[in-house]
Design a protein around this motif. Structure first.
Motif, short mmCIF file in Angstrom:
data_model
loop_
_atom_site.label_atom_id
_atom_site.label_comp_id
_atom_site.label_asym_id
_atom_site.label_seq_id
_atom_site.Cartn_x
_atom_site.Cartn_y
_atom_site.Cartn_z
N ALA A 41 36.36 -18.03 45.95
CA ALA A 41 37.22 -19.22 45.98
C ALA A 41 38.52 -18.87 46.69
N ILE A 42 38.91 -19.70 47.63
CA ILE A 42 40.18 -19.52 48.32
C ILE A 42 41.13 -20.62 47.87
N VAL A 43 42.30 -20.23 47.40
CA VAL A 43 43.29 -21.21 46.93
C VAL A 43 44.40 -21.30 47.98
N ARG A 44 44.48 -22.45 48.59
CA ARG A 44 45.48 -22.64 49.65
C ARG A 44 46.39 -23.81 49.32
N VAL A 45 47.70 -23.61 49.45
CA VAL A 45 48.67 -24.70 49.26
C VAL A 45 49.12 -25.16 50.65
N GLY A 46 48.94 -26.43 50.93
CA GLY A 46 49.31 -26.94 52.24
C GLY A 46 48.35 -26.45 53.32
N ALA A 47 48.83 -26.40 54.56
CA ALA A 47 47.94 -26.04 55.69
C ALA A 47 48.72 -25.27 56.74
N LYS A 48 49.26 -24.10 56.31
CA LYS A 48 49.99 -23.26 57.26
C LYS A 48 49.03 -22.61 58.25
#
Lengths: 290, 290
Positions: A41-48
């Motif tokens: 699982a990859i947890v990403r906040v926003g889309a940098k």
């Protein structure tokens, strides 16, 4: 794999990554036969941009190997409570074996608290302090960060002798410098850690059999920093004055003096996603008592 | 305190310990005025000579400073469950601010599990991996082990410049070598970690501005290991061929070449109980939001 060192040999990351992947494909096939499907699982906040680029590479690598993936996209204004809840859900989800949290996190989130939330057993890129401690203890049951592990794997792949080697690590971050130093110490190298306050830096680095550059300054390592015949691992990813990607090492200037040198791009950075995949498989096996 | 380095100055631990104690007495008085009584619990299994000797020193030091103490004596055949229960009781006891567990533990106890049981907030001698991770992270809110902290305090007390200093740490244990290296790195020194597999050891150590010896081999550090004018900190406690206590350094042989050198006994070992006391007061303050 036998590789004979010649002067100025460029040692690329791809053969290392390919060999790791090849081994992992076999391991994953065995697990799948037993009904176990490794999943990241990859947890990403926003889309940098940086996160997205790394994510693409990681997803592609996992797909090649047969590791399932899930991306949890969280909105940029997520609260501490919501982030922790998302992470706890993944901790508790038995189908998920590895968790990668992109960092740094946005300002409203307290990383110092969140790092204690991620399950150390699923923490495949060393966010949890438990995994930091294991690196220092020389406990190989944990998960060091992917980049330092990639450095060690590259050195081993190209048959560079680590035991008793005089290794200088330039940089002391928790992402690269310090864990790399500890991993190499566990390989019985003599390790020196240098940084911005080091005096006579060229003198120190030019005594190294192996120099690991991880300072984040474009092409700062020139010929006079290198011992003749040294192995140079360039962990830096910078942009030079022409807008091109480059490392911490002035590769063309150092090339003739070094025995081996990793390029940027196509060096260390090419191996990290394979290490990530390797950690997911390791986590999956441990969670299934394999 | 201003101390001018002269050739072969013996730097003792007592003045360092006394100064730490003096400061702590004031701090403890302030706390007691507010109705807060700092208290250390010592957990001892059986009655080994080393443990008892250290315990006597710790109890005496705490008494001098005004720190309350409690010794929990456990029988040599204690089970894992019983030990963990005793430790949990101390974790939960609000009157106890610091816990020191004597190690190594007897064979029937699994130290690898117990280290996760002790509350990191009360763990005044770095048993918990959380405190190991904090050392590596450079997070000063934790508790490094007492001996490495004593090394740093001695160097600071005698005004030895650490920033940019070339420091060689000989030894890579989790009790001394590795944490000492990390603490000195946090002081902006350039740090090299050497060990039994290091090649040309004399060459490496003889380039050190400051040499920390922590290998546990009686008098192995001779004159040829030392740079002229180096500061030598001797962490070893060994017994020589005449049955006398001695360090890792052949003090009389090195004395004239070094600028400062700690004796054994009366050196580093004299400072550890003051560090322990300092950690108890720090833990007490943190637990009382001071």
């Amino acid at each position: 794999m036998e590789v004979t060192a010649t002067k100025g040999q460029i040692i690329k990351g791809k053969p290392v990554a390919d060999q790791i992947s090849e081994n992992l494909i076999k391991e994953v096939n065995e697990l799948v036969k037993e009904g176990i499907n490794p999943k990241l699982a990859i947890v990403r906040v926003g889309a940098k941009g940086n996160d997205l680029a790394y994510e693409r590479g990681a997803l592609k690598r996992c797909q090649t190997i047969g590791i399932e993936t899930e991306v949890i996209e969280l909105s940029e204004d997520i609260t501490q409570e919501e982030y922790e809840k998302a992470l706890r859900n993944l901790n508790e989800n038995k189908d998920i074996h590895g968790i990668l949290c992109f960092r740094p996190l946005p300002k409203q989130l307290n990383e110092e608290e969140i790092k204690y939330v991620i399950s150390p057993e699923k923490d495949v890129d060393c966010f949890s302090p438990i995994n930091s401690a294991k690196i220092m203890e020389g406990d190989t049951s944990g998960f060091p960060p992917c980049t330092p592990t990639a450095v060690v794997e590259i050195l081993k792949h190209y048959n560079v002798e680590l035991q008793g080697a005089n290794i200088v690590v330039l940089g002391r971050s928790m992402v690269v410098g310090k864990p790399t130093a500890m991993l190499l110490l566990n390989e019985n190298a003599t390790v020196t850690i240098c940084h911005s306050r080091t005096k006579n830096l060229e003198k120190v680095t030019s005594e190294a059999d192996i120099l690991i550059a991880a300072v984040g300054r474009a092409k700062m390592i020139k010929e006079n920093f290198i011992k003749k015949g040294a192995v140079v691992i360039d962990v830096g990813i910078n942009v030079d004055e022409d807008g091109k990607l480059c490392g911490d090492v002035d590769t063309s200037a150092v090339f003739d003096k070094a025995s081996m040198i990793t390029p940027v791009p196509a060096g260390v950075g090419s191996v990290t996603s394979s290490i990530l995949a390797k950690h997911v498989v390791k986590a999956c096996k441990a969670q299934n008592n394999k």
